[in-house]
Design a protein around this motif. Structure first.
Motif, mmCIF file in Angstrom:
data_model
loop_
_atom_site.group_PDB
_atom_site.id
_atom_site.type_symbol
_atom_site.label_atom_id
_atom_site.label_comp_id
_atom_site.label_asym_id
_atom_site.label_seq_id
_atom_site.Cartn_x
_atom_site.Cartn_y
_atom_site.Cartn_z
ATOM 1 N N ALA A 85 0.835 -1.203 0.000
ATOM 2 C CA ALA A 85 0.000 0.000 0.000
ATOM 3 C C ALA A 85 0.870 1.253 0.000
ATOM 4 N N GLY A 86 1.940 1.239 0.792
ATOM 5 C CA GLY A 86 2.815 2.393 0.860
ATOM 6 C C GLY A 86 3.558 2.642 -0.433
ATOM 7 N N VAL A 87 4.031 1.555 -1.086
ATOM 8 C CA VAL A 87 4.746 1.697 -2.356
ATOM 9 C C VAL A 87 3.849 2.344 -3.404
ATOM 10 N N ASP A 88 2.610 1.941 -3.456
ATOM 11 C CA ASP A 88 1.703 2.473 -4.480
ATOM 12 C C ASP A 88 1.406 3.949 -4.247
ATOM 13 N N ALA A 89 1.482 4.382 -2.975
ATOM 14 C CA ALA A 89 1.200 5.779 -2.665
ATOM 15 C C ALA A 89 2.465 6.614 -2.495
ATOM 16 N N CYS A 90 3.638 6.015 -2.705
ATOM 17 C CA CYS A 90 4.910 6.671 -2.399
ATOM 18 C C CYS A 90 5.162 7.874 -3.320
ATOM 19 N N ARG A 91 5.637 8.968 -2.697
ATOM 20 C CA ARG A 91 5.996 10.176 -3.444
ATOM 21 C C ARG A 91 7.402 10.637 -3.070
ATOM 22 N N ARG A 92 8.264 9.725 -2.664
ATOM 23 C CA ARG A 92 9.602 10.091 -2.211
ATOM 24 C C ARG A 92 10.520 10.512 -3.361
ATOM 25 N N ASN A 132 12.291 -5.483 -6.290
ATOM 26 C CA ASN A 132 13.186 -4.587 -7.035
ATOM 27 C C ASN A 132 13.739 -3.506 -6.122
ATOM 28 N N ALA A 133 14.885 -2.963 -6.516
ATOM 29 C CA ALA A 133 15.483 -1.872 -5.756
ATOM 30 C C ALA A 133 14.643 -0.610 -5.858
ATOM 31 N N VAL A 134 14.086 -0.359 -7.042
ATOM 32 C CA VAL A 134 13.232 0.800 -7.291
ATOM 33 C C VAL A 134 11.851 0.279 -7.660
ATOM 34 N N LYS A 135 10.813 0.889 -7.093
ATOM 35 C CA LYS A 135 9.471 0.312 -7.188
ATOM 36 C C LYS A 135 8.597 0.923 -8.293
ATOM 37 N N HIS A 136 9.041 1.994 -8.951
ATOM 38 C CA HIS A 136 8.284 2.572 -10.062
ATOM 39 C C HIS A 136 9.103 2.478 -11.353
ATOM 40 N N PHE A 137 8.439 2.344 -12.469
ATOM 41 C CA PHE A 137 9.061 2.157 -13.779
ATOM 42 C C PHE A 137 9.604 3.496 -14.298
ATOM 43 N N LYS A 138 10.914 3.594 -14.461
ATOM 44 C CA LYS A 138 11.535 4.781 -15.043
ATOM 45 C C LYS A 138 11.744 4.547 -16.529
ATOM 46 N N HIS A 139 11.253 5.451 -17.348
ATOM 47 C CA HIS A 139 11.308 5.239 -18.793
ATOM 48 C C HIS A 139 11.218 6.578 -19.522
ATOM 49 N N GLU A 140 11.424 6.519 -20.837
ATOM 50 C CA GLU A 140 11.177 7.666 -21.703
ATOM 51 C C GLU A 140 10.318 7.195 -22.868
ATOM 52 N N LEU A 141 9.486 8.106 -23.365
ATOM 53 C CA LEU A 141 8.596 7.768 -24.484
ATOM 54 C C LEU A 141 9.313 7.963 -25.809
ATOM 55 N N ARG A 142 9.217 6.960 -26.683
ATOM 56 C CA ARG A 142 9.688 7.050 -28.062
ATOM 57 C C ARG A 142 8.532 6.615 -28.948
ATOM 58 N N GLY A 143 7.797 7.598 -29.414
ATOM 59 C CA GLY A 143 6.565 7.262 -30.103
ATOM 60 C C GLY A 143 5.571 6.712 -29.087
ATOM 61 N N ARG A 154 5.260 9.764 -11.100
ATOM 62 C CA ARG A 154 4.436 10.610 -11.978
ATOM 63 C C ARG A 154 4.151 9.960 -13.326
ATOM 64 N N GLU A 155 5.115 9.185 -13.845
ATOM 65 C CA GLU A 155 4.947 8.594 -15.173
ATOM 66 C C GLU A 155 4.634 7.100 -15.120
ATOM 67 N N ALA A 156 4.705 6.518 -13.948
ATOM 68 C CA ALA A 156 4.445 5.073 -13.818
ATOM 69 C C ALA A 156 2.958 4.810 -13.659
ATOM 70 N N THR A 157 2.523 3.619 -14.068
ATOM 71 C CA THR A 157 1.127 3.231 -13.903
ATOM 72 C C THR A 157 0.799 2.993 -12.426
ATOM 73 N N GLN A 158 1.730 2.364 -11.719
ATOM 74 C CA GLN A 158 1.505 1.999 -10.318
ATOM 75 C C GLN A 158 2.837 1.618 -9.689
ATOM 76 N N GLY A 159 2.880 1.580 -8.368
ATOM 77 C CA GLY A 159 4.042 1.055 -7.668
ATOM 78 C C GLY A 159 4.007 -0.459 -7.682
ATOM 79 N N VAL A 160 5.173 -1.077 -7.781
ATOM 80 C CA VAL A 160 5.259 -2.539 -7.845
ATOM 81 C C VAL A 160 6.133 -3.013 -6.680
ATOM 82 N N SER A 161 5.498 -3.581 -5.683
ATOM 83 C CA SER A 161 6.261 -4.130 -4.556
ATOM 84 C C SER A 161 6.606 -5.591 -4.836
ATOM 85 N N GLY A 162 7.296 -6.217 -3.900
ATOM 86 C CA GLY A 162 7.720 -7.597 -4.100
ATOM 87 C C GLY A 162 6.589 -8.589 -3.901
#
Length: 475
Positions: free
Chosen positions: A289-296, A361-372, A301-309
């Motif tokens: 629950a905390g991972v999904d609401a995390c703003r640390r 995972n070490a980081v719980k939100h998906f970091k990415h860039e859009l290409r098309g 901002r760009e991820a669909t949701q937080g992904v915990s283990g």
């Protein structure tokens, strides 16, 4: 034929002295009969061993440690097998490194079985009150191999302030709060009866039994039925298994529970770098629950949701990746994409079911860039890893794995708190501050990016080797 009669079934000192003398005299293994005092008159009284020829020899600590374990096995071949290895080491000093050699493989297998028996004894001994004044406890246990005396110091450390006895058919060990004593084996009739606390224990066991996570084969592998008769909770297991499917269906039909308000308030109040002291999650559900609401950090901002283990609440092995990928971000689960398929295949080859490991995972939100329309993975930077490390630390504190495997450099940075080059650090166990063991290896996605087929196969073989090493540490 030479007959050697040892003082007991686990007389390592006697075997070692006799083996040293026999090899020094050049007595071949196939001309030696090993027996134990009290085994009857099948063999004539052995002749005293003459002094070995001058000169002597040495063997490695590795062999002595192997022999100390193998001696505890119930196999009748153990003494002869070890002497055969000792004899062969004279001409083959690197013999123990040849895992495919039949004698070496057999000795290692016996040692693994002994280690497993010791682990089961530590896990499944159940003490019962036999006297309230003075407070005294006793337990009956039937180990698969003769590990009682080897394991007794563990119980002396674990229950240092208790007076207790562990009764087994081989020997009995007793602790009076100051020293250990060993007496002859007991009869099942001497086993202590149930005490008043066992109903409480069964109530607790029934309350923590999760039917949705039940895997009967895995459970009986970890808790073999041979031990059930000495476990107070065992009488509940058949009924809990039988009712599991119905209970799971009821759980699925229920509406989702609200996340912990305490965790949500803590996350909402915390700034990017704020500490969470005093607000630590108390369960993996609160972590999710905390991972999904995390703003640390800004990644949410760009991820669909937080992904915990995900995985067993007390898994022996924890696997830490870098971050969720595109498919993981959409599914809300770790390692479900191509890298996850590589990981699953490697775990299957090792004999480590993914269902028995905790994967995160070490980081719980998906970091990415859009290409098309495509979302292309980007490696998290150190500040993002540091911001998210609090959640990984919470998972480690709750799961308490014996071994943590860092999959790739980002995971290693999070697990160890510093850069850990993979090539220089893989293949060894590294002590972590919480007393678990850390292992470093490649990330499965790295294997997917290797273009050359031969190089990819070689890297995958090393990856499997590292996982096998970690799984062995966790056993």
């Amino acid at each position: 034929m030479r007959v050697v009669r040892l003082a007991s079934e686990i007389d390592f000192a006697g075997w070692r002295e006799a083996a040293r003398t026999l090899r020094g005299q050049g007595v071949a293994p196939d001309t030696v009969i090993w027996t134990v005092d009290g085994e009857g008159d099948l063999f004539a009284d052995p002749e005293p061993l003459a002094a070995p020829a001058p000169g002597g020899f040495t063997v490695s600590r590795e062999f002595l440690e192997l022999a100390e374990d193998v001696i505890l096995h119930r196999s009748a071949e153990r003494f002869a097998l070890l002497y055969r290895l000792l004899w062969r080491l004279a001409a083959e000093p690197n013999l123990l490194r040849i895992a495919t050699d039949p004698d070496v493989a057999r000795a290692n297998d016996l040692a693994r079985q002994v280690s497993k028996a010791a682990h089961k004894m530590k896990a499944f001994v159940r003490f019962r009150t036999v006297s309230p004044d003075p407070e005294t406890y006793a337990a009956w246990f039937e180990p698969a191999h003769r590990v009682t005396e080897a394991v007794a110091p563990f119980f002396a450390r674990r229950f240092a302030n208790m007076a207790w006895s562990i009764l087994t058919p081989d020997v009995c060990v007793h602790w009076n709060g100051a020293q250990l004593a060993v007496t002859p084996g007991a009869d099942p009739a001497d086993a202590p009866g149930e005490d008043a606390l066992e109903d409480y224990w069964r109530t607790y066991y029934a309350s923590i039994f999760n039917p949705a996570r039940l895997k009967v084969e895995a459970m009986t592998k970890e808790m073999p039925k041979r031990y059930w008769r000495n476990l107070p909770e065992a009488r509940l297991i058949p009924d809990l298994i039988a009712a599991a499917e119905g209970r799971t269906n009821l759980m699925v039909a229920k509406p989702p529970t609200e996340p912990s308000r305490r965790v949500i308030r803590a996350v909402a109040r915390a700034s990017r770098d704020a500490a969470y002291d005093g607000m630590a999650p108390q369960s993996l559900e609160e972590v999710a629950a905390g991972v999904d609401a995390c703003r640390r950090c800004p990644l949410y901002r760009e991820a669909t949701q937080g992904v915990s283990g995900e995985g067993p609440a007390h898994a022996r092995l924890m696997l830490v990746g870098e971050q969720p990928g595109d498919q993981e971000d959409l599914a809300g689960r770790p390692f479900v994409g191509p890298a996850g398929q590589v990981l699953d295949r490697a775990l299957a080859e090792v004999g480590a079911p993914r269902a028995e490991t905790y994967v995160t995972n070490a980081v719980k939100h998906f970091k990415h860039e859009l290409r098309g329309k495509r979302r292309i993975h980007q490696t998290p930077n150190p500040s993002e890893v540091t911001a998210c490390r609090w959640w990984l630390d919470a998972e480690r504190r709750l799961v308490r794995p014996r071994v943590v495997v860092a999959l790739g450099a980002t995971a290693a940075l999070s697990v160890f708190g510093k850069a850990m080059p993979i090539g220089k650090n893989r293949g060894v166990a590294l002590q972590l501050p919480d007393q678990s063991q850390g292992v470093v290896t490649y990330h499965p996605s790295y294997l997917l990016r290797i273009p050359d087929a031969e190089a990819k196969a070689a890297a995958y073989a090393l990856f499997v080797q590292d996982l096998r090493f970690a799984w062995g540490l966790a056993a």
